[in-house]
Design an enzyme around this catalytic site. Structure first.
Site, PDB file in Angstrom:
ATOM      1  N   ASP B  63       0.846  -1.198   0.000  1.00  0.00           N
ATOM      2  CA  ASP B  63       0.000   0.000   0.000  1.00  0.00           C
ATOM      3  C   ASP B  63       0.883   1.250   0.000  1.00  0.00           C
ATOM      4  O   ASP B  63       1.003   1.947   0.991  1.00  0.00           O
ATOM      5  CB  ASP B  63      -0.912   0.001   1.226  1.00  0.00           C
ATOM      6  CG  ASP B  63      -1.870   1.181   1.186  1.00  0.00           C
ATOM      7  OD1 ASP B  63      -1.892   1.895   0.160  1.00  0.00           O
ATOM      8  OD2 ASP B  63      -2.589   1.392   2.173  1.00  0.00           O
ATOM      9  N   LEU B  64       1.503   1.492  -1.155  1.00  0.00           N
ATOM     10  CA  LEU B  64       2.406   2.637  -1.253  1.00  0.00           C
ATOM     11  C   LEU B  64       1.667   3.890  -1.701  1.00  0.00           C
ATOM     12  O   LEU B  64       2.221   4.980  -1.653  1.00  0.00           O
ATOM     13  CB  LEU B  64       3.519   2.328  -2.247  1.00  0.00           C
ATOM     14  CG  LEU B  64       4.402   1.140  -1.857  1.00  0.00           C
ATOM     15  CD1 LEU B  64       5.482   0.943  -2.903  1.00  0.00           C
ATOM     16  CD2 LEU B  64       5.035   1.383  -0.500  1.00  0.00           C
ATOM     17  N   LYS B  65       0.468   3.738  -2.189  1.00  0.00           N
ATOM     18  CA  LYS B  65      -0.256   4.862  -2.793  1.00  0.00           C
ATOM     19  C   LYS B  65       0.678   5.640  -3.733  1.00  0.00           C
ATOM     20  O   LYS B  65       0.887   6.833  -3.599  1.00  0.00           O
ATOM     21  CB  LYS B  65      -0.884   5.753  -1.728  1.00  0.00           C
ATOM     22  CG  LYS B  65      -1.962   5.006  -0.945  1.00  0.00           C
ATOM     23  CD  LYS B  65      -2.902   5.931  -0.191  1.00  0.00           C
ATOM     24  CE  LYS B  65      -3.945   5.119   0.548  1.00  0.00           C
ATOM     25  NZ  LYS B  65      -3.372   4.280   1.637  1.00  0.00           N
ATOM     26  N   GLY B 196      -7.670  -3.496  10.015  1.00  0.00           N
ATOM     27  CA  GLY B 196      -6.335  -3.535  10.599  1.00  0.00           C
ATOM     28  C   GLY B 196      -6.371  -3.712  12.105  1.00  0.00           C
ATOM     29  O   GLY B 196      -6.517  -4.821  12.617  1.00  0.00           O
TER      30      GLY B 196
END
Lengths: 225, 225
Positions: B63-65, B196
């Protein structure tokens, strides 16, 4: 007024390459700092890379183009700072509330220079970002960061950013490979020009960096007349 | 239909923590994969983290966007794939031309699932992103990625994405801490819900994950009637 983008070529050890480039260029007159991109940081981890710059006073910019919620950007920032980076690039696109407000506050607390992207240099930037440039500049104004990225390849945009944000530092990529000449952006109001491959892939990076600084000074002396 | 976000708390060894959480949760029925955020990847490097998931068939999402020019996103992607990730999140706001076109092509070549962010769940998303949601959805349509992120906290946006992009997988964050309940997003057309802390910070992550899957199934069976 020159920032060197240290993006390792494929098939080299990135830490070794960055260390060597940094030693070669760190004391060249006019070199204000270095910018490290996401691929190298992803590959090596921030700690290993940041360590290279431990005893350096200039800019050490993590070019992550952060674009997440505030809490995630703050966690990322804290890891970068522990690793030795002293500046970070984030997107204005994510907005102020619960995003850049938190990042900006933490940057001030930690003494890190925050640099926001207003718009970018590639053709895709026209599709969405340029259509909301007013809003993006307004986000930058509300956050009041140390610096902003504006492309040397699109001087009309750069001049607009300079005019609307008179006190922010402007960092301009796009010199060399992408077509702009050294000094072009400085003459339109930029404070730093970012150059990568034209220096780092040359036969003699030290000599090329020095000659780019000389070209910047020469062009500046003419355009300021 | 459950993706677990593995975001290590501060003051733990992130690799150890992620390894342990992964072992605990990997074979829980209904857990389709895991998502790792930028802070942990920055701290450890992709190689070290990806190695944890080496023998796993489910989703391993970085999830690096991503929000950079195409070449930089491709270089980042290649490093992630070598490290063992099989899905990556990028922003649609960087546009198609010389940005997501290149990333998307390389994802297909490498068999990586590309997930684009349409809009986000934090209040700042309203300032810029929501004002160009049409354009962002149009970028997603042109790229035709495997998946798209749409928040479970804003079900009107989620329904719109579902309606306008009928065949894309929708991944919805915002369940638990941010207020949405398990199954809410699935009932409005999402394919996966991302949870999460509600799982990873609980006393018994395995039990909580299983009970969330049970709640998803229960709610789905009711809303599909």
């Amino acid at each position: 007024m020159l920032i060197v983008a240290l993006d390792p070529p494929p098939n080299v050890d990135p830490v070794e390459w960055i260390s060597k480039m940094f030693s070669t260029l760190r004391d060249v007159d006019g070199v204000a700092g270095f910018k490290i991109g996401l691929p190298a940081i992803i590959e090596c981890g921030a700690k290993v890379l940041g360590n290279v710059f431990r005893d350096y006073d200039g800019l050490v910019i993590a070019d992550l183009k952060l674009a997440d919620i505030g809490d995630v950007m703050v966690l990322t920032l804290e890891r970068l700072v522990r690793a030795g980076f002293n500046a970070v690039i984030a997107h204005s696109f994510v907005g102020v509330s619960n995003a850049l407000d938190k990042l900006s506050r933490r940057c001030r607390e930690l003494g890190v220079r925050l640099v926001l992207v207003a718009t970018m240099s590639h053709p895709g930037a026209v599709e969405v970002m340029d259509s909301v440039l007013d809003k993006l500049i307004n986000v930058v104004r509300r956050i009041d960061p140390w610096g902003v990225v504006a492309p040397a390849t699109r001087l009309d945009v750069l001049e607009r950013v300079r005019k609307e944000l008179p006190s922010v530092k402007i960092l301009s990529p796009g010199i060399g490979a992408q077509g702009a000449e050294p000094g072009d952006a400085l003459c339109r109001g930029a404070d730093y020009e970012i150059v990568g491959r034209a220096i780092t892939r040359s036969e003699n990076p030290r000599e090329v960096a020095a000659s780019i600084v000389a070209m910047q000074r020469e062009k500046l002396s003419r355009c300021r007349k």
